[in-house]
Write an enzyme that holds these catalytic residues in place. Structure first.
Site, mmCIF file in Angstrom:
data_model
loop_
_atom_site.group_PDB
_atom_site.id
_atom_site.type_symbol
_atom_site.label_atom_id
_atom_site.label_comp_id
_atom_site.label_asym_id
_atom_site.label_seq_id
_atom_site.Cartn_x
_atom_site.Cartn_y
_atom_site.Cartn_z
ATOM 1 C CG HIS A 221 2.203 -9.305 -3.903
ATOM 2 N ND1 HIS A 221 1.575 -10.335 -4.583
ATOM 3 C CD2 HIS A 221 1.213 -8.635 -3.262
ATOM 4 C CE1 HIS A 221 0.274 -10.275 -4.336
ATOM 5 N NE2 HIS A 221 0.028 -9.256 -3.554
ATOM 6 C CG MET B 57 -2.080 -0.993 1.065
ATOM 7 S SD MET B 57 -3.114 -0.730 -0.400
ATOM 8 C CE MET B 57 -2.933 -2.299 -1.228
ATOM 9 C CG ASP C 113 0.393 -13.772 -2.835
ATOM 10 O OD1 ASP C 113 1.278 -14.563 -2.491
ATOM 11 O OD2 ASP C 113 0.082 -12.759 -2.179
HETATM 12 P P1 NAD Z 1 7.747 -5.260 5.654
HETATM 13 O O1 NAD Z 1 6.498 -4.691 6.199
HETATM 14 O O2 NAD Z 1 8.421 -6.379 6.378
HETATM 15 O O3 NAD Z 1 8.847 -4.103 5.474
HETATM 16 C C1 NAD Z 1 8.553 -2.890 4.893
HETATM 17 C C2 NAD Z 1 9.786 -1.990 4.830
HETATM 18 O O4 NAD Z 1 9.428 -0.809 4.099
HETATM 19 C C3 NAD Z 1 10.286 -1.498 6.192
HETATM 20 O O5 NAD Z 1 11.691 -1.331 6.116
HETATM 21 C C4 NAD Z 1 9.614 -0.146 6.318
HETATM 22 O O6 NAD Z 1 10.309 0.736 7.182
HETATM 23 C C5 NAD Z 1 9.671 0.350 4.892
HETATM 24 N N1 NAD Z 1 8.665 1.336 4.508
HETATM 25 C C6 NAD Z 1 7.363 1.365 4.845
HETATM 26 N N2 NAD Z 1 6.740 2.401 4.227
HETATM 27 C C7 NAD Z 1 7.693 3.015 3.491
HETATM 28 C C8 NAD Z 1 7.701 4.141 2.613
HETATM 29 N N3 NAD Z 1 6.575 4.825 2.405
HETATM 30 N N4 NAD Z 1 8.862 4.498 2.028
HETATM 31 C C9 NAD Z 1 10.011 3.819 2.233
HETATM 32 N N5 NAD Z 1 10.071 2.728 3.038
HETATM 33 C C10 NAD Z 1 8.926 2.350 3.650
HETATM 34 O O7 NAD Z 1 7.447 -5.684 4.125
HETATM 35 P P2 NAD Z 1 7.564 -7.147 3.451
HETATM 36 O O8 NAD Z 1 6.647 -8.099 4.144
HETATM 37 O O9 NAD Z 1 8.998 -7.495 3.281
HETATM 38 O O10 NAD Z 1 6.907 -6.856 2.008
HETATM 39 C C11 NAD Z 1 7.617 -6.211 0.977
HETATM 40 C C12 NAD Z 1 7.107 -6.754 -0.354
HETATM 41 O O11 NAD Z 1 7.396 -8.137 -0.439
HETATM 42 C C13 NAD Z 1 5.593 -6.636 -0.538
HETATM 43 O O12 NAD Z 1 5.328 -6.370 -1.899
HETATM 44 C C14 NAD Z 1 5.091 -8.023 -0.159
HETATM 45 O O13 NAD Z 1 3.847 -8.333 -0.765
HETATM 46 C C15 NAD Z 1 6.208 -8.867 -0.732
HETATM 47 N N6 NAD Z 1 6.360 -10.224 -0.175
HETATM 48 C C16 NAD Z 1 6.466 -10.409 1.179
HETATM 49 C C17 NAD Z 1 6.658 -11.693 1.687
HETATM 50 C C18 NAD Z 1 6.860 -11.904 3.183
HETATM 51 O O14 NAD Z 1 7.189 -13.007 3.547
HETATM 52 N N7 NAD Z 1 6.705 -10.931 4.065
HETATM 53 C C19 NAD Z 1 6.725 -12.794 0.825
HETATM 54 C C20 NAD Z 1 6.654 -12.583 -0.565
HETATM 55 C C21 NAD Z 1 6.457 -11.283 -1.035
#
Ligand code: NAD
Ligand code: MG
Length: 328
Positions: free
Chosen positions: A106, A83, A189
């Site tokens: 994603h 988001m 997903d």
């Molecule tokens: P997360 O919530 O663990 O981490 C988010 C990071 O982004 C943090 O470092 C936060 O400080 C930073 N952040 C938040 N808002 C920000 C902004 N406006 N500007 C700059 N930095 C900002 O995220 P995640 O779970 O690693 O997800 C990241 C992507 O990976 C997403 O697209 C998610 O769908 C995808 N994904 C996640 C997983 C999972 O296991 N968590 C698996 C596959 C894909």
């Protein structure tokens, strides 16, 4: 479906280029550390002063504001929450080099057009099929988590080669890289987490617990049966599918499974699944979630609070306090 491994990687596809990793959470940290260990020049883009930026600095990375981090980068990985990605793209677009690659883990924002990338950019997806800590640990052990790969826009003619080189850098080619599309990855997903993994499974657990407690059984016993033991079954399924589970459960459990299971998850449940899938495909779910974010998340917070107030949480906390191994 095409499967790519280490021998398919074109070593020069990303050679010498800087990679900007935006976000340092679950995926961001794992990708950044693996890419650096694979020899890439990695810079982290984060809002200054945030909790994860201190962590990235402790791990020895250069941390810059996102728009500065992407300056001069050949590939930009969007690993901030889904988001937050739309606004972030607007902020950094003017600083993106011509012909740079945008990489997502994603497909949500590309598939639902929350980001409409400039025509000169490559747009690719590398989605590891595991959480960040596993992506990191497997890499350190010389292995890798399998990844899905897709190309959403191929401006340079080298988009797939570049995506595969990135997957190689995070260890994905050791586990295998499977091809998909942005549409397929996004829709499956969302459906999976709604119908089966998060939504479906937790409702099954909680309704089972309620059924036993309402029939007069002790909540502690109901908790063990309906929540605690899920892990034993899921581990067997994860390791060896239905066959392995059947090898390890009792004859009685098997007969109950085969004769009663289809009565619980009946045609009506499958009909509901199809409806949920249609909402994903039509964009109805995506619109609802985007609107929820734009209007302050009050509904989301209320639902979450109700979920966490359920008696299964109270009894669970007490019982888990007696399971010393859970905190190790
Ligand atoms: P997360 O919530 O663990 O981490 C988010 C990071 O982004 C943090 O470092 C936060 O400080 C930073 N952040 C938040 N808002 C920000 C902004 N406006 N500007 C700059 N930095 C900002 O995220 P995640 O779970 O690693 O997800 C990241 C992507 O990976 C997403 O697209 C998610 O769908 C995808 N994904 C996640 C997983 C999972 O296991 N968590 C698996 C596959 C894909
Ligand atoms: Mg639930």
């Amino acid at each position: 479906m095409q499967l790519y491994t280490e021998t398919d990687v074109q070593p020069d596809a990303l050679r010498g280029e800087r990679i900007a990793v935006l976000g340092y959470g679950s995926q961001g940290r794992a990708h950044a550390l693996n890419l650096r260990d694979s020899g890439f020049d990695v810079v982290i883009g984060l809002r200054p002063g945030g909790a994860t930026s201190a962590k990235a600095e402790r791990d020895g990375f250069q941390v810059r504001a996102p728009a500065d981090a992407v300056d001069g980068a050949g590939l930009v990985a969007f690993l901030v929450p889904d988001m937050a990605q739309g606004q972030l793209y607007k902020d950094i677009e003017p600083r993106l080099a011509k012909g740079a690659t945008l990489l997502f883990a994603h497909g949500f924002n590309i598939h639902y057009k929350q980001i409409q990338p400039r025509a000169d950019l490559d747009v690719v997806l590398i989605a590891p099929k595991g959480p960040g800590h596993l992506v990191r640990r497997q890499y350190e052990e010389g292995r890798g988590v399998p990844c899905l790969m897709a190309v959403g826009q191929d401006a340079t003619g080298r988009a797939q080669a570049r995506a595969l080189a990135y997957a190689h850098g995070i260890g994905g080619t050791r586990g295998g890289v499977l091809t998909t599309t942005f549409a397929e990855e996004t829709e499956t997903d969302l459906f999976g987490e709604q119908a089966v993994l998060c939504g479906g499974l937790t409702e099954l657990i909680v309704r089972g617990f309620e059924t036993l407690v309402e029939a007069g059984y002790q909540p502690e016993v109901a908790y063990f049966e309906c929540m605690h033991e899920v892990k034993l079954i899921v581990d067997l399924l994860h390791e060896g599918g239905l066959r392995k589970m059947h090898e390890f459960i009792s004859e009685t459990a098997k007969f109950g499974d085969l004769t009663r299971g289809p009565r619980i998850i009946d045609a009506h449940v499958k009909e509901n699944m199809r409806t949920v899938l249609k909402e994903v495909q039509s964009g109805q779910f995506a619109n609802e979630w985007i609107k929820e974010n734009q209007t302050g998340m009050a509904n989301y917070r209320r639902l979450l609070e109700e979920d966490l107030k359920h008696p299964i949480e109270t009894v669970g906390r007490e019982l888990r306090g007696r399971m010393s191994w859970l905190n190790e």
